[in-house]
Design a protein around this motif. Structure first.
Motif, PDB file in Angstrom:
ATOM      1  N   THR A 125      -5.536  -2.129  -0.678  1.00  0.00           N
ATOM      2  CA  THR A 125      -6.474  -1.875   0.711  1.00  0.00           C
ATOM      3  C   THR A 125      -7.539  -2.911   0.748  1.00  0.00           C
ATOM      4  OG1 THR A 125      -5.843   0.516   0.195  1.00  0.00           O
ATOM      5  CG2 THR A 125      -7.472  -0.067   1.799  1.00  0.00           C
ATOM      6  N   PRO A 155       0.417   3.567  -3.790  1.00  0.00           N
ATOM      7  CA  PRO A 155      -0.654   4.433  -3.099  1.00  0.00           C
ATOM      8  C   PRO A 155      -1.826   4.542  -4.139  1.00  0.00           C
ATOM      9  CG  PRO A 155       0.833   5.917  -3.702  1.00  0.00           C
ATOM     10  CD  PRO A 155       1.551   4.338  -3.793  1.00  0.00           C
ATOM     11  N   ASP A 156      -1.798   4.381  -5.541  1.00  0.00           N
ATOM     12  CA  ASP A 156      -2.793   4.530  -6.429  1.00  0.00           C
ATOM     13  C   ASP A 156      -3.339   3.378  -6.898  1.00  0.00           C
ATOM     14  OD1 ASP A 156      -2.064   7.228  -6.436  1.00  0.00           O
ATOM     15  OD2 ASP A 156      -0.673   6.841  -8.199  1.00  0.00           O
ATOM     16  N   GLN A 167     -11.725   7.273  -6.315  1.00  0.00           N
ATOM     17  CA  GLN A 167     -10.867   8.058  -7.016  1.00  0.00           C
ATOM     18  C   GLN A 167     -10.284   7.915  -8.273  1.00  0.00           C
ATOM     19  OE1 GLN A 167     -10.205  11.410  -5.687  1.00  0.00           O
ATOM     20  NE2 GLN A 167     -11.884  10.631  -4.025  1.00  0.00           N
ATOM     21  N   GLU A 196     -10.821   5.081  -1.543  1.00  0.00           N
ATOM     22  CA  GLU A 196      -9.670   5.305  -2.477  1.00  0.00           C
ATOM     23  C   GLU A 196     -10.087   4.757  -3.870  1.00  0.00           C
ATOM     24  OE1 GLU A 196      -6.693   2.553  -1.172  1.00  0.00           O
ATOM     25  OE2 GLU A 196      -6.468   3.604   0.633  1.00  0.00           O
ATOM     26  N   ARG A 202       0.745  -0.985  -0.058  1.00  0.00           N
ATOM     27  CA  ARG A 202       0.098  -0.012  -0.151  1.00  0.00           C
ATOM     28  C   ARG A 202       0.898   1.222  -0.096  1.00  0.00           C
ATOM     29  NH1 ARG A 202      -3.710   1.292   4.306  1.00  0.00           N
ATOM     30  NH2 ARG A 202      -4.731   2.544   2.738  1.00  0.00           N
ATOM     31  N   PRO A 257      -6.016   0.852  -5.128  1.00  0.00           N
ATOM     32  CA  PRO A 257      -7.005   0.555  -4.126  1.00  0.00           C
ATOM     33  C   PRO A 257      -6.939  -0.913  -3.813  1.00  0.00           C
ATOM     34  CG  PRO A 257      -8.042   1.543  -5.986  1.00  0.00           C
ATOM     35  CD  PRO A 257      -6.821   1.691  -6.268  1.00  0.00           C
ATOM     36  N   GLN A 308     -12.144   2.315   3.833  1.00  0.00           N
ATOM     37  CA  GLN A 308     -11.133   2.938   3.256  1.00  0.00           C
ATOM     38  C   GLN A 308     -10.844   2.536   1.846  1.00  0.00           C
ATOM     39  OE1 GLN A 308      -9.218   5.293   4.566  1.00  0.00           O
ATOM     40  NE2 GLN A 308      -7.963   5.706   2.712  1.00  0.00           N
ATOM     41  N   THR A 309     -11.363   1.309   1.408  1.00  0.00           N
ATOM     42  CA  THR A 309     -11.276   0.877   0.078  1.00  0.00           C
ATOM     43  C   THR A 309     -12.164   1.920  -0.785  1.00  0.00           C
ATOM     44  OG1 THR A 309     -10.606  -1.136   0.853  1.00  0.00           O
ATOM     45  CG2 THR A 309     -11.634  -1.087  -1.453  1.00  0.00           C
TER      46      THR A 309
END
Length: 607
Positions: free
Chosen positions: A405, A399-400, A434, A431, A395, A402, A427-428
């Motif tokens: 996650t 970071p891009d 986006q 993310e 992760r 998801p 959190q998923t």
């Protein structure tokens, strides 16, 4: 025909020389002869000197004479000379980085000499690149008229008709003409077969292959190209689905190439690759070994050899080959990946992880490797906490994505760290909105719902399962969510009517599923319909493999309700064999055994 190629610093000097030669060759056609100069009179002798009595010849410079008639160019050669001038001007413009200025000169050159096939092909290719296929076609037609014995303009026309103009019928005519001129040109057979395929005439396409096999070429490269044409027409990319006859026909031209050049690496390699592709690993392996004897430093060949060993179930030799690759070059990622998959298939999960980790050391930018390592830790080695470490690192590194996650949420659930898991599901969503909102589907809500149920968040779980059923279209997931929600209500002895409908919906999709049959039997048990419960639970036992302790436990409870205590004891004991730490079942057995009638009861008549 002619081809002039000049480059470098000598270009201008050579061009100047050519221009000068052409001027002389062309005679009056290219430049008017200069008038001969009159001889100057001899100077008068000085007074004090006596004149020289020796006679002297007057010498004229031949450069100023008109060329002799036998040195004059014929009109045909004069046109070729002019074509050469335009060609040189085009070449100079092209080398100066001005292709747009070069093209008019090349066209003038072809107007003077349309028989320059090489230049015609070059210019027609440029027209195709610019999208002006009509000009290209006309240019090639002129070349064909000028040199009707040349196959290449016909092949170029066939290519344009086939790929650019989508006129396979015209491509057929051009390819046939080319093959009449040059029957050993593999491109002609390729274009002809492709054109017949585009015309949906597979029989004629296959007839082209038969025609090619009658060629008398002794060039192994010709037969390799014909073999590749066979593969494209008869097998494509599905050798396992191809009939044996098609496979044998495809192998024939490759075998012919091999017979013509049995020691040529440039032939051995494609033949071995084809044999491996069609599953003839027994024939491919010796060829790869022969290549390595002649040229040992070829990791790509060793990779193919290792793959062939795997295809032929020679796993130790595959491992040995891959280790040899790594000994020669420890940076070969594909070798680590193949070793990891081999060890994974052999259930040597620790070794598989070591090789995946080597891959990540060499190139950390491999999301799939992180995912694989995490899954091995969580599922196969039962070390979810280690999987959490791997996914947490992934992760941070990606970071891009998801998906990591989401995977972390599932692994945290496996580790029974439910509050953290539920947080990761939340959190998923944040993310994925986006960058990858397609991830938030029915399967996602199903996973989230099972985690919420295990965490004791029953109402939350019910809402998530209903979201899943509302948006999901895949029958398998619909059945899973329906059964899970229905069984959840049955276990809690709540909403039994809705629970029964949900379980029946799951069974409509998958009527032989042992888990769903167990849910239905347990629903009937809760509803007090013990005979129906027994029927469905016995069906569940038959359809559940491997055996499941929960089904045996439910059967025990049902037999107890039906006053068949020996059978109840039998199935509870079977459940205990599968789950020896299950205290609830142990308590039922203990309680039943304490009754004096249990041990004296007759043996069970049903399994």
């Amino acid at each position: 025909m002619y081809v002039v190629a000049v480059s470098g610093r000598r270009t201008l000097r050579r061009a100047a020389s050519v221009f000068a030669l052409v001027t002389v060759w062309a005679g009056g056609a290219m430049a008017a002869p200069r008038k001969p100069a009159e001889p100057k009179p001899a100077p008068a002798p000085a007074r004090d000197e006596r004149p020289d009595k020796t006679e002297r010849a007057v010498v004229y410079d031949d450069r100023y004479r008109a060329p002799a008639r036998d040195l004059l160019l014929t009109p045909a050669n004069e046109r070729k000379a002019l074509a050469l001038v335009f060609f040189m001007q085009g070449t100079l413009a092209e080398e100066a980085g001005e292709p747009d200025k070069a093209l008019p000169f090349y066209l003038k050159s072809l107007t003077s000499d349309p028989a320059n096939v090489t230049l015609a092909l070059k210019v027609s290719s440029e027209f195709v690149r610019r999208g002006d296929t009509n000009e290209a076609v006309e240019l090639l037609k002129d070349a064909i008229k000028a040199v009707p014995t040349e196959a290449s303009p016909n092949l170029a026309l066939a290519f344009i008709y086939l790929r650019s103009l989508r006129k396979p019928d015209l491509a057929v005519k051009c390819a046939n003409v080319a093959l009449e001129i040059a029957p050993e040109n593999a491109a002609g057979y390729a274009y002809l077969a492709e054109a017949y395929t585009a015309l949906n005439q597979p029989a004629k396409a296959q007839a082209v292959l038969d025609r090619a096999m009658k060629a008398k070429s002794r060039d192994p490269q010709f037969w390799l190209r014909i073999g590749e044409l066979h593969r494209q027409v008869l097998i494509r990319d599905e050798p396992k689905k191809a009939p044996k006859e098609s496979v044998d026909r495809t192998a024939a031209p490759f075998a012919k190439a091999l017979s013509l050049a049995p020691d040529d690496v440039e032939v051995l390699n494609p033949v071995a690759t084809l044999y491996s592709f069609i599953g003839w690993t027994g024939e491919a392996i010796p060829l790869y070994l022969k290549i390595l004897e002649k040229s040992p430093n070829q990791p790509s060949v060793r990779e193919k050899l290792a793959y062939s060993y795997l295809q032929s179930e020679q796993r130790p030799k595959a491992i040995e080959t891959l280790e040899a690759i790594l000994k020669q070059d420890p940076s070969k990622l594909f070798a680590y990946e193949m070793l990891a998959k081999i060890y994974e298939d052999d259930k040597q999960f620790d070794r598989a992880i070591v090789n995946y980790e080597q891959m990540l050391l060499l190139n950390p930018n491999q999301p799939a490797a992180y995912e694989r390592v995490a899954e091995l830790f969580a599922i196969q080695l039962k070390r979810p906490d280690k999987a959490v470490e791997v996914l947490s690192d992934a992760r941070r590194r990606f970071p891009d994505l998801p998906g990591f996650t989401y995977l972390l949420a599932r692994v945290l659930a496996i580790a029974k760290r439910f509050p953290e898991a539920l947080s990761m599901f939340e959190q998923t969503i944040a993310e994925a909105e986006q960058s990858q909102d397609s991830m938030i589907n029915g399967g996602f809500y199903f996973d989230w719902g099972t985690t919420a149920e295990q965490a004791g968040r029953i109402d939350k779980a019910a809402d998530l399962f209903r979201k899943c059923l509302k948006i999901e279209s895949e029958p398998r997931i619909i059945a899973q969510a329906s059964n899970y929600l229905g069984y959840m209500w049955v276990e809690r002895n709540e909403n039994l009517e809705e629970a029964g409908q949900l379980i029946q919906r799951a069974l409509q999709i998958d009527p032989q599923n042992g888990a769903y049959l167990d849910s239905l039997g347990w629903y009937y048990f809760r509803a007090g319909k013990f005979d129906k419960a027994l029927t469905e639970l016995l069906r569940a036992v038959e359809q559940t493999s491997p055996p499941d302790a929960t089904v045996y436990d439910h059967l025990g409870d049902t037999y107890l309700k039906l006053k068949n205590e020996p059978q109840a004891l039998t199935y509870w004991q079977k459940a205990m064999e599968l789950e020896p730490e299950n205290q609830k079942i142990a308590a039922k057995i203990s309680e039943l055994k304490s009754k004096p009638t249990a041990s004296a009861a007759p043996a069970a008549s049903r399994p």
